[in-house]
Scaffold this motif. Structure first.
Motif, PDB file in Angstrom:
ATOM      1  N   MET A 148       0.838  -1.196   0.000  1.00 16.03           N
ATOM      2  CA  MET A 148       0.000   0.000   0.000  1.00 16.03           C
ATOM      3  C   MET A 148       0.878   1.253   0.000  1.00 16.03           C
ATOM      4  O   MET A 148       0.576   2.232  -0.701  1.00 16.03           O
ATOM      5  CB  MET A 148      -0.942   0.007   1.205  1.00 16.03           C
ATOM      6  CG  MET A 148      -2.036  -1.053   1.172  1.00 16.03           C
ATOM      7  SD  MET A 148      -3.089  -0.970  -0.304  1.00 16.03           S
ATOM      8  CE  MET A 148      -2.475  -2.361  -1.265  1.00 16.03           C
ATOM      9  N   CYS A 149       1.977   1.227   0.768  1.00 21.34           N
ATOM     10  CA  CYS A 149       2.920   2.357   0.741  1.00 21.34           C
ATOM     11  C   CYS A 149       3.452   2.557  -0.676  1.00 21.34           C
ATOM     12  O   CYS A 149       3.573   3.689  -1.161  1.00 21.34           O
ATOM     13  CB  CYS A 149       4.081   2.098   1.705  1.00 21.34           C
ATOM     14  SG  CYS A 149       3.618   1.986   3.443  1.00 21.34           S
ATOM     15  N   ASN A 150       3.773   1.455  -1.330  1.00 17.90           N
ATOM     16  CA  ASN A 150       4.279   1.502  -2.700  1.00 17.90           C
ATOM     17  C   ASN A 150       3.260   2.136  -3.643  1.00 17.90           C
ATOM     18  O   ASN A 150       3.589   3.021  -4.452  1.00 17.90           O
ATOM     19  CB  ASN A 150       4.600   0.078  -3.151  1.00 17.90           C
ATOM     20  CG  ASN A 150       5.239   0.007  -4.536  1.00 17.90           C
ATOM     21  OD1 ASN A 150       6.445   0.168  -4.677  1.00 17.90           O
ATOM     22  ND2 ASN A 150       4.434  -0.245  -5.543  1.00 17.90           N
ATOM     23  N   GLN A 151       2.010   1.704  -3.535  1.00 21.03           N
ATOM     24  CA  GLN A 151       0.973   2.205  -4.449  1.00 21.03           C
ATOM     25  C   GLN A 151       0.640   3.670  -4.177  1.00 21.03           C
ATOM     26  O   GLN A 151       0.347   4.421  -5.112  1.00 21.03           O
ATOM     27  CB  GLN A 151      -0.286   1.337  -4.342  1.00 21.03           C
ATOM     28  CG  GLN A 151      -0.075  -0.146  -4.667  1.00 21.03           C
ATOM     29  CD  GLN A 151       0.539  -0.388  -6.022  1.00 21.03           C
ATOM     30  OE1 GLN A 151       1.731  -0.137  -6.241  1.00 21.03           O
ATOM     31  NE2 GLN A 151      -0.252  -0.878  -6.951  1.00 21.03           N
ATOM     32  N   ILE A 152       0.694   4.063  -2.917  1.00 18.18           N
ATOM     33  CA  ILE A 152       0.462   5.474  -2.589  1.00 18.18           C
ATOM     34  C   ILE A 152       1.532   6.347  -3.235  1.00 18.18           C
ATOM     35  O   ILE A 152       1.238   7.399  -3.810  1.00 18.18           O
ATOM     36  CB  ILE A 152       0.428   5.676  -1.059  1.00 18.18           C
ATOM     37  CG1 ILE A 152      -0.827   5.020  -0.467  1.00 18.18           C
ATOM     38  CG2 ILE A 152       0.461   7.164  -0.697  1.00 18.18           C
ATOM     39  CD1 ILE A 152      -0.812   4.931   1.045  1.00 18.18           C
ATOM     40  N   ALA A 153       2.792   5.899  -3.153  1.00 14.20           N
ATOM     41  CA  ALA A 153       3.888   6.667  -3.749  1.00 14.20           C
ATOM     42  C   ALA A 153       3.752   6.743  -5.265  1.00 14.20           C
ATOM     43  O   ALA A 153       3.976   7.798  -5.872  1.00 14.20           O
ATOM     44  CB  ALA A 153       5.233   6.042  -3.365  1.00 14.20           C
ATOM     45  N   ILE A 154       3.365   5.628  -5.887  1.00  9.19           N
ATOM     46  CA  ILE A 154       3.214   5.606  -7.344  1.00  9.19           C
ATOM     47  C   ILE A 154       2.067   6.494  -7.797  1.00  9.19           C
ATOM     48  O   ILE A 154       2.163   7.183  -8.822  1.00  9.19           O
ATOM     49  CB  ILE A 154       2.985   4.164  -7.833  1.00  9.19           C
ATOM     50  CG1 ILE A 154       4.280   3.355  -7.727  1.00  9.19           C
ATOM     51  CG2 ILE A 154       2.493   4.145  -9.275  1.00  9.19           C
ATOM     52  CD1 ILE A 154       4.115   1.893  -8.073  1.00  9.19           C
ATOM     53  N   ALA A 155       0.964   6.484  -7.047  1.00 10.73           N
ATOM     54  CA  ALA A 155      -0.246   7.193  -7.471  1.00 10.73           C
ATOM     55  C   ALA A 155       0.022   8.675  -7.728  1.00 10.73           C
ATOM     56  O   ALA A 155      -0.316   9.208  -8.803  1.00 10.73           O
ATOM     57  CB  ALA A 155      -1.334   7.024  -6.415  1.00 10.73           C
ATOM     58  N   SER A 156       0.634   9.343  -6.770  1.00 14.09           N
ATOM     59  CA  SER A 156       0.936  10.764  -6.959  1.00 14.09           C
ATOM     60  C   SER A 156       2.043  10.969  -7.986  1.00 14.09           C
ATOM     61  O   SER A 156       2.034  11.937  -8.751  1.00 14.09           O
ATOM     62  CB  SER A 156       1.334  11.394  -5.619  1.00 14.09           C
ATOM     63  OG  SER A 156       0.262  11.368  -4.710  1.00 14.09           O
ATOM     64  N   ASN A 157       3.009  10.056  -8.004  1.00  9.26           N
ATOM     65  CA  ASN A 157       4.107  10.165  -8.957  1.00  9.26           C
ATOM     66  C   ASN A 157       3.617  10.096 -10.396  1.00  9.26           C
ATOM     67  O   ASN A 157       4.112  10.816 -11.269  1.00  9.26           O
ATOM     68  CB  ASN A 157       5.137   9.070  -8.692  1.00  9.26           C
ATOM     69  CG  ASN A 157       6.317   9.123  -9.640  1.00  9.26           C
ATOM     70  OD1 ASN A 157       6.583   8.175 -10.360  1.00  9.26           O
ATOM     71  ND2 ASN A 157       7.040  10.235  -9.652  1.00  9.26           N
TER      72      ASN A 157
END
Length: 292
Positions: free
Chosen positions: A177-186
């Motif tokens: 989930m941390c990974n996907q949160i970082a990708i989403a805004s990126n």
């Protein structure tokens, strides 16, 4: 220690990423039983020598290590905890390793049910997309009992290069989930940068050469921005699955009373793309939001 001589592997889910992951296990000499809802998707693996299981239950009776890489938490729950699921039919002492991005709470539920039947359960979601799966360079985030994780680490090493134990059951999913949160805004930033370059009359390919190696560098910028510019929106990772992941992360953040405005915005944009018929496109199709 798991070796080709004492191990039969089951692999459930042979889609964009699962196909390559199962292939790496076969290339290492392991006997692999596979199952997919659409048998045609497993055609290449069957031609290479994989054996077919008609149901997850059949795979469970054949294998002593079973990997799953499916679509949604509902699929995971059915495959593991359903009447014909793995937890009910796997042999005692077997290892069940879910590599789907799913809900942390479900990972804990599966772990508890498996432990009650003397079965080892591990949550091990991955990051790296189709490229990482093909090149066996996935990042694998692992939750469960550390002793169990170390037992299967040699198998995980066949699929990834960055395998980190994160903690108890569910910790792998929380890390994803941390990974996907970082990708989403990126991904929003990557798309806006490309469109900005185009509107400013710049050569976006030249712009990428400058910014991918600087402070703005990211996996998405290096790997997905060129696909955008080439009009390649084939899925390395489906938009519909990314929306699923973001929904899980939003729910978990709400449970922790945490505000995630960047994630909320990204999901809103991707929801709009899905409504435009892009749910089966790759996540790089977010670029089309500015072209619509």
């Amino acid at each position: 220690m798991f070796t080709p001589e004492n191990t039969v592997i089951g692999f459930i889910g042979t889609g964009v990423m699962g196909k390559s992951m199962a292939g790496h296990l076969m290339a290492a000499g392991y006997q692999v039983f596979i199952y997919s809802r659409t048998k045609e998707k497993a055609g290449d693996l069957l031609e290479q020598g994989a054996e077919w299981g008609e149901t997850p239950q059949e795979v469970a009776t054949k294998a002593n290590v079973i990997f799953t890489m499916v679509g949604y938490p509902s699929d995971v729950e059915e495959i593991y905890l359903g009447e014909n699921g793995l937890v009910h039919h796997a042999k005692p002492g077997s290892y069940l390793i879910d590599m789907t991005t799913s809900a942390p709470s479900l990972a804990v539920k599966i772990y508890k049910a498996a432990k009650g039947r003397d079965i080892h359960s591990i949550d091990a979601p991955v990051s790296g997309g189709d490229v990482g799966a093909k090149e066996a360079k996935l990042s694998i985030m692992v939750g469960g009992e550390e002793e169990d994780v170390e037992a299967v680490r040699p198998l995980l090493n066949l699929m990834g290069t960055n395998i980190i134990y994160q903690g108890r059951a569910g910790a792998g999913q929380h890390t994803k989930m941390c990974n996907q949160i970082a990708i989403a805004s990126n991904m929003i930033g990557v798309c806006e940068a490309i469109v900005y370059a185009e509107k400013a009359g710049l050569n976006p390919d030249a712009v990428l050469k400058s910014i991918t190696t600087g402070a703005a560098g990211s996996w998405s910028l290096t790997n997905l921005a060129p696909r955008m510019l080439n009009g390649n929106f084939e899925p390395g990772f489906y938009i519909k699955h990314f929306i699923k992941d973001m929904k899980i992360a939003l729910d978990e953040a709400e449970n922790m009373e945490m505000k995630v405005p960047g994630l909320a915005l990204a999901k809103k944009l991707y929801d709009q793309l899905a409504e435009m018929g892009e749910e089966n496109s790759g996540t790089q199709a977010l670029y089309k939001y500015w072209k619509s």
